[in-house]
Scaffold this motif. Sequence first.
Motif, PDB file in Angstrom:
ATOM      1  N   GLY A   1       0.781  -1.189   0.000  1.00 26.19           N
ATOM      2  CA  GLY A   1       0.000   0.000   0.000  1.00 26.19           C
ATOM      3  C   GLY A   1       0.838   1.275   0.000  1.00 26.19           C
ATOM      4  N   ALA A   2       1.838   1.351   0.873  1.00 26.65           N
ATOM      5  CA  ALA A   2       2.633   2.576   1.003  1.00 26.65           C
ATOM      6  C   ALA A   2       3.428   2.859  -0.262  1.00 26.65           C
ATOM      7  CB  ALA A   2       3.566   2.487   2.204  1.00 26.65           C
ATOM      8  N   VAL A   3       4.019   1.835  -0.842  1.00 28.70           N
ATOM      9  CA  VAL A   3       4.811   2.024  -2.062  1.00 28.70           C
ATOM     10  C   VAL A   3       3.914   2.487  -3.204  1.00 28.70           C
ATOM     11  CG1 VAL A   3       6.209   0.867  -3.808  1.00 28.70           C
ATOM     12  CG2 VAL A   3       6.575   0.368  -1.402  1.00 28.70           C
ATOM     13  N   LEU A   4       2.764   1.849  -3.356  1.00 27.41           N
ATOM     14  CA  LEU A   4       1.849   2.237  -4.433  1.00 27.41           C
ATOM     15  C   LEU A   4       1.354   3.669  -4.243  1.00 27.41           C
ATOM     16  CD1 LEU A   4      -0.177  -1.058  -4.931  1.00 27.41           C
ATOM     17  CD2 LEU A   4       1.614  -0.113  -6.391  1.00 27.41           C
ATOM     18  N   PHE A   5       1.007   4.022  -3.004  1.00 28.07           N
ATOM     19  CA  PHE A   5       0.564   5.397  -2.746  1.00 28.07           C
ATOM     20  C   PHE A   5       1.673   6.384  -3.097  1.00 28.07           C
ATOM     21  CE2 PHE A   5       0.276   9.200  -0.168  1.00 28.07           C
ATOM     22  CZ  PHE A   5      -1.029   9.615  -0.429  1.00 28.07           C
ATOM     23  N   ALA A   6       2.874   6.133  -2.597  1.00 25.73           N
ATOM     24  CA  ALA A   6       3.995   7.060  -2.813  1.00 25.73           C
ATOM     25  C   ALA A   6       4.351   7.195  -4.293  1.00 25.73           C
ATOM     26  CB  ALA A   6       5.204   6.605  -2.006  1.00 25.73           C
ATOM     27  N   ARG A   7       4.218   6.135  -5.038  1.00 21.91           N
ATOM     28  CA  ARG A   7       4.611   6.162  -6.450  1.00 21.91           C
ATOM     29  C   ARG A   7       3.524   6.674  -7.384  1.00 21.91           C
ATOM     30  NH1 ARG A   7       6.946   0.816  -8.503  1.00 21.91           N
ATOM     31  NH2 ARG A   7       7.317   2.123 -10.312  1.00 21.91           N
ATOM     32  N   PHE A   8       2.248   6.376  -7.076  1.00 20.88           N
ATOM     33  CA  PHE A   8       1.214   6.607  -8.074  1.00 20.88           C
ATOM     34  C   PHE A   8       0.068   7.534  -7.680  1.00 20.88           C
ATOM     35  CE2 PHE A   8       2.911   2.309  -9.047  1.00 20.88           C
ATOM     36  CZ  PHE A   8       3.508   2.637 -10.254  1.00 20.88           C
ATOM     37  N   HIS A   9      -0.158   7.748  -6.402  1.00 22.19           N
ATOM     38  CA  HIS A   9      -1.321   8.554  -6.010  1.00 22.19           C
ATOM     39  C   HIS A   9      -1.041  10.040  -6.245  1.00 22.19           C
ATOM     40  CE1 HIS A   9      -4.746  10.082  -3.832  1.00 22.19           C
ATOM     41  NE2 HIS A   9      -5.215   8.845  -3.798  1.00 22.19           N
ATOM     42  N   PRO A  10      -2.006  10.777  -6.803  1.00 20.95           N
ATOM     43  CA  PRO A  10      -1.780  12.198  -7.078  1.00 20.95           C
ATOM     44  C   PRO A  10      -1.530  13.034  -5.818  1.00 20.95           C
ATOM     45  CG  PRO A  10      -4.049  11.570  -7.583  1.00 20.95           C
ATOM     46  CD  PRO A  10      -3.308  10.309  -7.274  1.00 20.95           C
ATOM     47  N   TRP A  11      -2.007  12.595  -4.666  1.00 23.69           N
ATOM     48  CA  TRP A  11      -1.773  13.347  -3.426  1.00 23.69           C
ATOM     49  C   TRP A  11      -0.359  13.157  -2.895  1.00 23.69           C
ATOM     50  CZ3 TRP A  11      -6.671  11.693  -0.264  1.00 23.69           C
ATOM     51  CH2 TRP A  11      -7.812  12.232  -0.861  1.00 23.69           C
ATOM     52  N   GLU A  13       2.598  13.708  -3.893  1.00 21.97           N
ATOM     53  CA  GLU A  13       3.555  14.816  -4.039  1.00 21.97           C
ATOM     54  C   GLU A  13       3.238  15.984  -3.113  1.00 21.97           C
ATOM     55  OE1 GLU A  13       1.957  17.112  -7.968  1.00 21.97           O
ATOM     56  OE2 GLU A  13       2.903  15.162  -8.259  1.00 21.97           O
ATOM     57  N   ASP A  14       2.059  15.986  -2.495  1.00 19.86           N
ATOM     58  CA  ASP A  14       1.671  17.054  -1.575  1.00 19.86           C
ATOM     59  C   ASP A  14       2.012  16.743  -0.117  1.00 19.86           C
ATOM     60  OD1 ASP A  14       0.588  18.526  -3.694  1.00 19.86           O
ATOM     61  OD2 ASP A  14      -1.363  17.547  -3.471  1.00 19.86           O
ATOM     62  N   ILE A  15       2.421  15.526   0.169  1.00 24.28           N
ATOM     63  CA  ILE A  15       2.704  15.108   1.544  1.00 24.28           C
ATOM     64  C   ILE A  15       3.982  15.792   2.036  1.00 24.28           C
ATOM     65  CG2 ILE A  15       3.215  13.149   3.062  1.00 24.28           C
ATOM     66  CD1 ILE A  15       0.398  13.057   1.908  1.00 24.28           C
ATOM     67  N   ARG A  16       3.895  16.439   3.199  1.00 31.47           N
ATOM     68  CA  ARG A  16       5.053  17.108   3.792  1.00 31.47           C
ATOM     69  C   ARG A  16       5.501  16.444   5.087  1.00 31.47           C
ATOM     70  NH1 ARG A  16       5.303  18.289  -0.576  1.00 31.47           N
ATOM     71  NH2 ARG A  16       4.767  20.232  -1.563  1.00 31.47           N
ATOM     72  N   GLY A  17       4.671  15.564   5.625  1.00 34.12           N
ATOM     73  CA  GLY A  17       4.959  14.824   6.837  1.00 34.12           C
ATOM     74  C   GLY A  17       3.835  13.840   7.071  1.00 34.12           C
ATOM     75  N   THR A  76       9.987   7.599   4.680  1.00 30.79           N
ATOM     76  CA  THR A  76      11.137   8.382   5.134  1.00 30.79           C
ATOM     77  C   THR A  76      12.432   7.972   4.441  1.00 30.79           C
ATOM     78  OG1 THR A  76      10.121   8.869   7.251  1.00 30.79           O
ATOM     79  CG2 THR A  76      12.498   9.028   7.159  1.00 30.79           C
ATOM     80  N   THR A  77      12.739   6.693   4.439  1.00 32.54           N
ATOM     81  CA  THR A  77      14.006   6.233   3.880  1.00 32.54           C
ATOM     82  C   THR A  77      14.006   6.282   2.356  1.00 32.54           C
ATOM     83  OG1 THR A  77      14.285   4.802   5.791  1.00 32.54           O
ATOM     84  CG2 THR A  77      15.679   4.358   3.886  1.00 32.54           C
ATOM     85  N   ARG A  78      12.970   5.748   1.752  1.00 29.62           N
ATOM     86  CA  ARG A  78      12.948   5.654   0.298  1.00 29.62           C
ATOM     87  C   ARG A  78      12.557   6.966  -0.372  1.00 29.62           C
ATOM     88  NH1 ARG A  78       9.879   0.771  -2.683  1.00 29.62           N
ATOM     89  NH2 ARG A  78      11.079  -0.356  -1.121  1.00 29.62           N
ATOM     90  N   TYR A  79      11.578   7.699   0.216  1.00 29.87           N
ATOM     91  CA  TYR A  79      11.055   8.896  -0.452  1.00 29.87           C
ATOM     92  C   TYR A  79      11.407  10.199   0.246  1.00 29.87           C
ATOM     93  CZ  TYR A  79       8.644   5.635  -3.423  1.00 29.87           C
ATOM     94  OH  TYR A  79       8.375   4.629  -4.317  1.00 29.87           O
ATOM     95  N   GLY A  80      12.077  10.134   1.406  1.00 33.68           N
ATOM     96  CA  GLY A  80      12.570  11.344   2.059  1.00 33.68           C
ATOM     97  C   GLY A  80      11.509  12.209   2.734  1.00 33.68           C
ATOM     98  N   VAL A  81      10.347  11.638   3.041  1.00 35.22           N
ATOM     99  CA  VAL A  81       9.287  12.403   3.698  1.00 35.22           C
ATOM    100  C   VAL A  81       9.451  12.233   5.218  1.00 35.22           C
ATOM    101  CG1 VAL A  81       6.794  12.691   3.963  1.00 35.22           C
ATOM    102  CG2 VAL A  81       7.740  11.977   1.766  1.00 35.22           C
ATOM    103  N   PRO A  82       9.516  13.326   5.971  1.00 39.05           N
ATOM    104  CA  PRO A  82       9.658  13.201   7.432  1.00 39.05           C
ATOM    105  C   PRO A  82       8.391  12.637   8.063  1.00 39.05           C
ATOM    106  CG  PRO A  82       9.361  15.502   6.824  1.00 39.05           C
ATOM    107  CD  PRO A  82       9.452  14.733   5.547  1.00 39.05           C
ATOM    108  N   GLY A  83       8.572  11.853   9.143  1.00 36.47           N
ATOM    109  CA  GLY A  83       7.400  11.245   9.764  1.00 36.47           C
ATOM    110  C   GLY A  83       7.638  10.797  11.171  1.00 36.47           C
ATOM    111  N   LEU A  84       6.545  10.325  11.766  1.00 36.44           N
ATOM    112  CA  LEU A  84       6.542   9.742  13.107  1.00 36.44           C
ATOM    113  C   LEU A  84       5.971   8.343  13.009  1.00 36.44           C
ATOM    114  CD1 LEU A  84       5.002  12.723  15.145  1.00 36.44           C
ATOM    115  CD2 LEU A  84       7.420  12.153  14.853  1.00 36.44           C
ATOM    116  N   ASP A  85       6.522   7.417  13.754  1.00 38.28           N
ATOM    117  CA  ASP A  85       6.059   6.031  13.814  1.00 38.28           C
ATOM    118  C   ASP A  85       5.500   5.791  15.213  1.00 38.28           C
ATOM    119  OD1 ASP A  85       5.675   3.642  12.467  1.00 38.28           O
ATOM    120  OD2 ASP A  85       7.801   3.175  12.260  1.00 38.28           O
ATOM    121  N   LEU A  86       4.216   5.577  15.307  1.00 35.27           N
ATOM    122  CA  LEU A  86       3.522   5.453  16.586  1.00 35.27           C
ATOM    123  C   LEU A  86       2.906   4.079  16.696  1.00 35.27           C
ATOM    124  CD1 LEU A  86       2.580   7.239  19.058  1.00 35.27           C
ATOM    125  CD2 LEU A  86       0.502   7.583  17.775  1.00 35.27           C
TER     126      LEU A  86
END
Length: 86
Positions: A1-11, A13-17, A76-86
């Motif tokens: 899910g995460a890889v597909l979202f990061a690669r193909f979903h139009p949103w 590119e808008d993710i900042r965290g 974070t590692t593959r796409y460089g988006v900052p985040g929190l893991d909870l």
Amino acid sequence: GAVLFARFHPWAEDIRGYLNLEAGGVGGRAMLFRASHPELLSAYKRAVQKPYASLIGNDAMRLGIVHSDTDFSIYTTRYGVPGLDL
């Protein structure tokens, strides 16, 4: 899910965290166990009434002590988006 979202979903590119909600453990309080940016840690501290965190998870995951992974690594590692893991 995460890889597909990061690669193909139009949103994507808008993710900042992001906040990754994991379902690990057997109970108890939700614990912040990885973070990639100090501003996100500050936001977590301000937003949560009783913050609960142990960032030893950063090292445990990086060193391979924990033999599993989360979507944190994808964003974070593959796409460089900052985040929190909870």
